[in-house]
Design a protein around this motif. Structure first.
Motif: not given
Length: 494
Positions: A255-260, A446-447, A472-489
């Protein structure tokens, strides 16, 4: 139907609830993927196919009735450090040869309670001692990523290398892992996955093979921040069987992931700017700060003055605790037994044959620093330094910092059998330079994958939080994940 193994854990969960496919189909797809890939990647040391399909069938029956837990029918891989009743549990060591416990670890019991399905046990560095997954009795795990234009095998990081490789290569929807000095975050960074080490005491250590009891902590490795949050909600919780388990309510981490991050202050420790740090790591770090600022966070320079002592202090405390914890493996009660002329000879022969080189090295270091005449000079001093490291973080948080951003590793994944690493254990230990402080202070970290190096290999950033503020870590990591917007496959080569 899309390839079910390529779905995120969250998407698989939705598909199961919507009855788009069954857990039996999903589990079968993962077992097929393991059959195909594991001979090349060596991520699993034991595959529990029959048990997985039985668990999946039970989940399908619950889902058909509109029942089931939060992870109902989701197939997971389990690091070989967690006790699983009646199933291979050997910490990737020869000394636990043939050991199948009669009990279940609390972390895995929590996952089964919530409906998860066990695909098998994942490879790792022996007794979680290593940063490259090259110390396993079962051989190296191979990173699913390769440098562009190269066929050379790379390490997946360690000690949770099997967990990270299996998640990255679509061989499970998520995996349990453990972190004593970076063993979740470093392999996550090397494989383009997300890994969180929770606050010490958030997840029970009961039924998890001990390496260093005051540092070990279980956590998930997953393909996204949301997936890691879903797994961690299940894995966490108070356990009366573990005296270090903290009696606190478990938040709904997802529930905290999209908190920003609007209004948050992000600390940047000047001591983490290492001499000779690769330019691409420095650039990625700055990029991460720019992303967070763009989303409304404030960046603040901070000092963690005792950082330079963290690695030497860690490599006194951890081996000392390992030397004590590993004394129980003597060939008497379970596991390997090498017959000797008397009981002392049996102990010596069993331990000589059963432990690998790195484990022996750490037991000897640990026994030395605990010995009479050296205990005060080394072990007590290291514990005093540890208190100062913890205070550095407390001072930063008291000064208004909400989370701290650092690189996760000093480089991308390196080659298997890298001579510089093999010939110099200290160079290998330096892989943990950004991560050990977090364990020494008992904090959550979190990495999250944030970019790639010049050869197309994943690079991660690390966020460090206040005690029990994983949200707070999940929310902040999500911002990095969304901003990077890369395929890590990874591009499949196996």
């Amino acid at each position: 139907m899309t390839d079910l193994t390529k779905l995120s854990l969250a998407a698989a969960r939705k598909g199961l609830v919507d009855k788009s496919f069954t857990s039996s189909e999903l589990t079968g797809a993962y077992l097929g993927a393991i059959d195909k890939a594991n001979p090349s990647l060596n991520a699993y040391v034991a595959v529990t196919g029959e048990q997985a399909l039985e668990m999946a069938k039970a989940s399908d029956e619950k889902l058909a009735k509109g029942q089931g837990g939060t992870l109902e029918g989701i197939p997971l891989g389990i690091k070989d450090l967690f006790a699983t009743k009646g199933v291979h549990t050997q910490a990737a060591s020869h000394i636990l040869d043939g050991f199948k416990p009669e009990y279940e670890s609390t972390v895995t019991a929590n996952l089964w309670r919530d409906g998860a399905v066990m695909l098998g046990k994942l490879n790792m560095d022996e007794f979680a001692m290593g940063s490259s997954n090259e110390t396993s009795y079962y051989g190296n795990v191979i990173n699913p990523f390769r440098a562009e234009g190269s066929n050379a095998n790379l390490v997946p990081g360690g000690s949770s290398g099997g967990s990270a490789a299996a998640v990255a290569a679509w061989l499970c929807a998520g995996a349990t892992a453990t972190d004593t000095g970076g063993s979740i975050r470093q392999p996550a960074a090397f494989t383009g996955t997300v890994g969180i080490k929770p606050t010490y005491g958030r997840c029970s250590r009961w039924g998890t093979v001990a390496f260093a009891s005051s540092l070990d902590q279980a956590g998930p490795i997953a393909r996204s921040v949301e997936d890691a949050a879903l797994m961690m909600t299940s894995m966490s919780g108070f356990d009366a069987k573990d005296s270090t388990s903290v009696d606190m309510a478990v938040p709904d981490f997802a529930a905290a992931v999209e908190r920003g991050v609007k209004g948050l202050t992000i600390g940047v420790p000047r001591e983490y700017r290492l001499e000779g740090m690769p330019a691409e790591i420095e650039k990625l770090w700055q990029q991460g700060l720019d992303w967070l600022k763009a989303e409304g966070a404030t960046v603040k320079d901070i000092s963690l003055p005792h950082t330079k002592y963290a690695l030497p202090a860690y490599y006194i405390v951890a081996p000392a605790e390992a030397s004590s914890n590993l004394a129980r493996y003597d060939g008497v009660k379970y596991g390997l037994r090498v017959t000797g002329k008397d009981i002392t000879d049996m102990y010596e022969l069993t331990r000589a044959a059963g432990f690998g080189r790195e484990v022996k090295r750490r037991i000897m270091i640990g026994t030395y620093v605990l010995s009479a005449g050296y205990f005060d000079a080394y072990y007590v001093k290291a514990q005093q330094v540890r208190t100062l490291i913890k205070k550095d973080f407390e001072d930063a948080f008291h000064a208004g910092v909400d989370a701290i951003l650092t690189p996760a590793t000093p480089s991308a994944a390196f080659g298997i059998g890298d001579e510089a690493m093999a010939n110099d254990p200290v160079k290998m230990y330096l892989n943990d330079i950004f991560t050990v402080t977090v364990n020494m202070a008992g904090l959550p970290g979190i990495a999250v994958p944030a970019g790639k190096d010049g050869q197309g290999l994943p690079l991660g950033l690390q966020l460090i939080g206040k005690p029990f503020d994983e949200e707070t870590l999940f929310a902040t990591a999500r911002v990095i994940e969304r901003s990077a917007d890369m395929d890590f496959s990874p591009k499949p080569w196996w």
